[in-house]
Design an enzyme around this catalytic site. Structure first.
Site: not given
Ligand code: IMP
Length: 458
Positions: A15, A18-19, A44-45, A143, A230, A333
């Site tokens: 967050d 980046k978008g 989420g962008h 796998r 992420q 988002t």
């Molecule tokens: P998962 O990726 O849904 O398995 O979540 C694992 C952890 O990563 C959690 O704490 C989510 O809130 C965090 N997370 C996953 N994707 C994002 C992102 O795009 N932005 C912020 N946090 C993320």
């Protein structure tokens, strides 16, 4: 500066904006190809063009530019139902989706209904997004996953018979785990399958030999932008494990996930001017108490009152956290969850810079910090009385760390800034302290959500 291959990586817990930066680079520096190599619709962008907002989760941020070729590479996990929904959402916002140039790797793994359900029952402790990311990557490692190529054949046709057979086989096995171990209700297998097959028709025109094409484009001299999803501290190996996502966010993720040995020369850390985190896990410079935030903030908070602002300034961390959350609109988002907020943790960002060899910074949301009398930069951790300047790998140690801050003067709001010279002197001081600590330069500064609210330094 345009080099042939650039990577952007979130320098914190996601967050970071980046978008917007991808969108800006594509426009200003004319990248020809944007590649997503990790994660899925957990990302989420929000890209703001003019007065319109385009929320993107799975699609690369280059889809808003007709001249850009976009790739969802092998390392991305794809939920076909979500894909169709996101494409339809863009069409509703006036984007001609038939003009989008997008290539989806046949090797990318599919997020299937049981992945989402398993994430729902297993992901709570981590606070995952619930999109099925972890279970899908687990099946890849075991796998037993299904890939885009299982759903859509090499001629671009949906393989109804072959896919249905594989789907039923797995659905039986996963269904038993869900009902017998986790006490879930039985899956509506036929309904789910029919929905996937319907959405596969929408995906089919975009599926192809993505990695070979990427390689050819590279040979032809196309400029390529790897869009990391992420953030570094969510990287499966280098992040605050186990409170991380299930993919590799940095350079190794790009190389493995995009399938070809095309190494980015320029690696940009996108860093927010303060820190946020969603979900569970340690957060050394957090302002306020996450358990209270979760309970109390079921609705986004509007502006703080004068009295609440005074409390924040006088040192009430909970109110300072809320200030950042409300001014920065820090709500997920993807999930709408309130993001945990805190001062900029430079120790964590430095960890990202050194783990992933990041070469420069794009600093975002500096505008959120205006009008605060004082700001704080976390420059070290206190671990049981010892001053450390690294992120401990042991969760037990990281949880005990307390922030050691350097105080900085706040800066006043500005009307418009388009160059370094126009920034208030104290904002320049803040940036220079960040550069000095991280030992890499700030090359892009974002001071608002719009493309126009950005400064690119030479
Ligand atoms: P998962 O990726 O849904 O398995 O979540 C694992 C952890 O990563 C959690 O704490 C989510 O809130 C965090 N997370 C996953 N994707 C994002 C992102 O795009 N932005 C912020 N946090 C993320």
């Amino acid at each position: 500066m345009t080099v042939q291959v650039t990577q952007i990586v979130g320098g914190q817990w996601g967050d970071e904006g980046k978008g917007k930066i991808v969108d800006l680079l594509v426009k200003e520096e004319r990248y020809g190809v944007v590649v997503r190599y990790n994660g899925g619709n957990n990302a989420g962008h929000t890209v703001v063009v003019g007065d319109k907002k385009y929320p993107l989760h799975l699609l690369p941020s280059g889809v808003l530019h007709p001249h850009v070729k976009n790739v969802l590479a092998a390392g991305v996990v794809i939920d076909p139902i979500w894909f169709a929904k996101e494409l339809a959402g863009l069409a509703q916002r006036g984007i001609d989706t038939t003009k989008i140039s997008l290539l989806i790797s046949e090797r990318a793994h599919l997020i299937l209904p049981w992945h989402r359900l398993l994430d729902g029952v297993q992901g709570g402790k981590i606070g995952t997004t619930g999109k099925g990311i972890g279970p899908c990557y687990s099946d890849r490692a075991l796998r037993v996953g299904l890939r885009v190529g299982d759903l859509i054949d090499r001629k671009g046709r949906v393989d109804v018979e072959g896919f249905s057979r594989k789907f039923h086989h797995l659905a039986r096995e996963k269904g038993r785990v869900l009902t017998e171990i986790y006490g879930c209700e039985a899956m509506e297998t036929e309904k789910e399958l029919a929905e996937i097959l319907k959405c596969a028709e929408k995906m089919a025109p975009y599926v192809g030999r993505a990695e070979e094409n990427l390689s050819n484009w590279y040979e032809e001299g196309e400029t390529i932008l790897y869009e990391g999803a992420q953030g570094s501290l969510l990287d499966c190996d280098w992040g605050s494990y186990p409170f991380v996502t299930s993919s590799s966010v940095g350079l190794s993720g790009a190389l493995a996930g995009a399938g070809r040995d095309i190494s980015p020369e320029r690696r940009i850390a996108i860093v927010k001017a303060y820190t946020t985190r969603v979900g569970e896990g340690p957060f050394v410079s957090e302002l306020g108490d996450y358990q209270r935030v979760k309970k109390e903030e079921t609705e986004p908070i509007s502006d703080l009152t004068q009295e609440e602002r005074r409390s924040a300034i006088e040192g009430d961390d909970l109110w300072m956290g809320r200030w950042l959350r409300s001014v920065g609109c820090e709500y997920g988002t993807t999930t709408g969850r309130p993001r945990r907020c805190g001062w900029l943790d430079l120790v964590a960002v430095k960890h990202a810079v050194s783990c992933f060899g990041l070469t420069e910074i794009a600093l975002t949301k500096l505008d959120v910090l205006v009008d605060l009398p004082k700001l704080y930069l976390c420059v070290a951790y206190d671990l049981e009385g010892e001053r450390i300047e690294h992120v401990p790998s042991r969760l037990e140690d990281l949880e005990k760390c307390k922030p050691i801050y350097e105080e900085c003067s706040g800066f006043e709001a500005w009307k418009e800034v388009s160059s370094w010279e126009e920034l208030p002197a104290k904002a320049k001081d803040y940036l220079q302290k960040i550069e000095a600590y991280l030992e890499i330069p700030v090359k892009i500064l974002s001071v608002g959500p719009k493309r126009s609210e950005s400064i690119l330094f030479d």
